[in-house]
Design an enzyme around this catalytic site. Structure first.
Site: not given
Ligand code: PLP
Length: 385
Positions: A157, A332, A185, A207, A244, A74
């Site tokens: 996703n 969400c 993804q 993650h 940092t 994000t």
């Molecule tokens: N883009 C996609 C396709 C995702 O599936 C996600 C996570 O749900 C994100 C972006 C956001 O990732 P992050 O949790 O590292 O901000």
């Protein structure tokens, strides 16, 4: 049912922390120093951060110097999606952001672009970004207001459908634009090569790979054309992202990136086998299950399906009570289950619910069996209702 009997089938939301990532995180947490300090302790942490940068770069065949670490995908999206760029030291304006309708909210919100500078690109009923529509949009773009920027994700996703990014890149570059690709993804599931995709920027998240949450990266094709920083301060990450660095998170991200490459083919073949068994089992249980994207290229781990008459929310709760964690597409932050924007974009009736099963390296045949047993019960309850 005891807690230990739960079955986790929501790897696209987040993958469980891998043992290797956990070990790397813990070791780095116990290492004293600030990577920017010049003393021995600092230099040791700097080496760790730069090793992580090499591992993450290798995941997408990029140059390590072109990896900017962030707090996640994000943040990387908010860094790259901006009207304000620099070509070296010269300011360069991006006039408009065109993004596919099925992007994650991290992209669809448009980062630092104002709402009037956002346009969504439709997708076809098959769930693929509509390249003819992209072409038309870019033909109508007014370059006097700045260059066009286009965001197309590599793998969706919710559906797991692989998007025609390379073809989009050809169109975008012919129109003098920049292409941003959310590869969150895709990595670990299909080969990702920034050069082969002809993308200008890639967005990654730790993650989804089995690394810790709160780490990600913006990977660029070069170093000359770069966004104006989102976070200013001490000038870390060559001034592109101050603050940092988090060596523990980055060490875990790197361990996950190494593992994603290591047994790529075997892991994905095994996961594809499990997903195929799961889908065959659903079709055996009921002939009205709709499996979205079953006929086109998808990643091996994702199954996005609808059962007519079953709402997303009801289905998700029913499976949760059966001890199965799956999702209704993207979660969400409110935890509320809305209509999938991806299904709506594909032209499905707004009333049609959908559920997503997503598997990963730790998934087993026993998980599939437990899911199918629960699926049969959910289907017969739906019939009884
Ligand atoms: N883009 C996609 C396709 C995702 O599936 C996600 C996570 O749900 C994100 C972006 C956001 O990732 P992050 O949790 O590292 O901000």
């Amino acid at each position: 049912m005891t807690k230990t009997e739960r079955t986790y089938l929501d790897w696209n939301a987040t993958a469980p922390l891998s043992a290797a990532a956990r070990e790397a995180v813990l070791a780095a947490l116990d290492t004293v120093g600030n990577p920017s300090s010049v003393h021995g302790e600092g230099r040791a942490l700097r080496m760790l951060v730069e090793a992580a940068r090499r591992d993450v770069a290798a995941l997408v065949h990029a140059a390590p110097a072109h990896v900017i670490f962030t707090s996640g995908a994000t943040e990387a999206a908010n860094l790259v999606l901006t009207p304000d760029y620099r070509m070296g030291r010269t300011p360069l304006a991006i006039g408009h952001l065109y993004h596919s309708e099925i992007e994650h909210p991290a992209i669809r919100e448009g980062g630092r672009f104002s709402r009037d500078k956002l346009t969504s690109i439709p997708v076809t009923p098959a769930g693929l970004v509509d390249l003819a529509a992209l072409e038309t949009l870019l033909e109508g773009h007014d370059k006097a207001k700045g260059l066009p920027m286009v965001a197309v994700m590599l793998v969706n996703n919710e559906t797991g459908i692989v998007q025609p990014v390379k073809l989009a890149a050809e169109i975008v570059h012919r129109h003098g634009g920049l292409l941003v690709v959310d590869a969150v993804q895709a990595v670990g599931r299909i080969p990702v090569d920034i050069e082969a995709l002809d993308a200008d920027f890639l967005i990654l998240s730790s993650h989804k790979l089995g690394g810790p949450k709160g780490a990600g990266a913006l990977v660029s094709r070069g170093e000359v054309l770069m966004p104006v920083p989102l976070i200013r301060g001490g000038g870390q990450e060559k001034g592109h992202r101050s603050g940092t660095e988090n060596p523990a998170a980055l060490a875990g991200f790197a361990a996950a990136a190494r593992a994603a490459i290591a047994d790529f083919a075997d892991r994905n073949a095994r996961i594809a086998g499990l997903r195929d068994a799961l889908e065959a089992g659903m079709r055996m249980a009921t002939n009205d299950v709709i499996i979205h994207g079953a006929d086109i290229e998808r990643v091996a781990n994702t199954s996005f399906f609808s059962l007519p008459g079953l709402k997303s929310e009801t289905g998700q709760i029913a499976f949760d009570l059966e001890g199965i964690a799956l999702s209704a597409g993207s979660a969400c932050s409110s935890g509320k289950v809305g209509q999938s924007h991806v299904l709506t974009a594909m032209g499905f009736d707004a009333a049609l619910g959908a559920l997503r099963v997503s598997l990963g390296s730790g998934s087993t045949q026993a998980d599939v069996d437990r899911f199918l047993a629960a699926f049969s019960r959910v289907v017969s309850r739906r019939r009884a209702a």
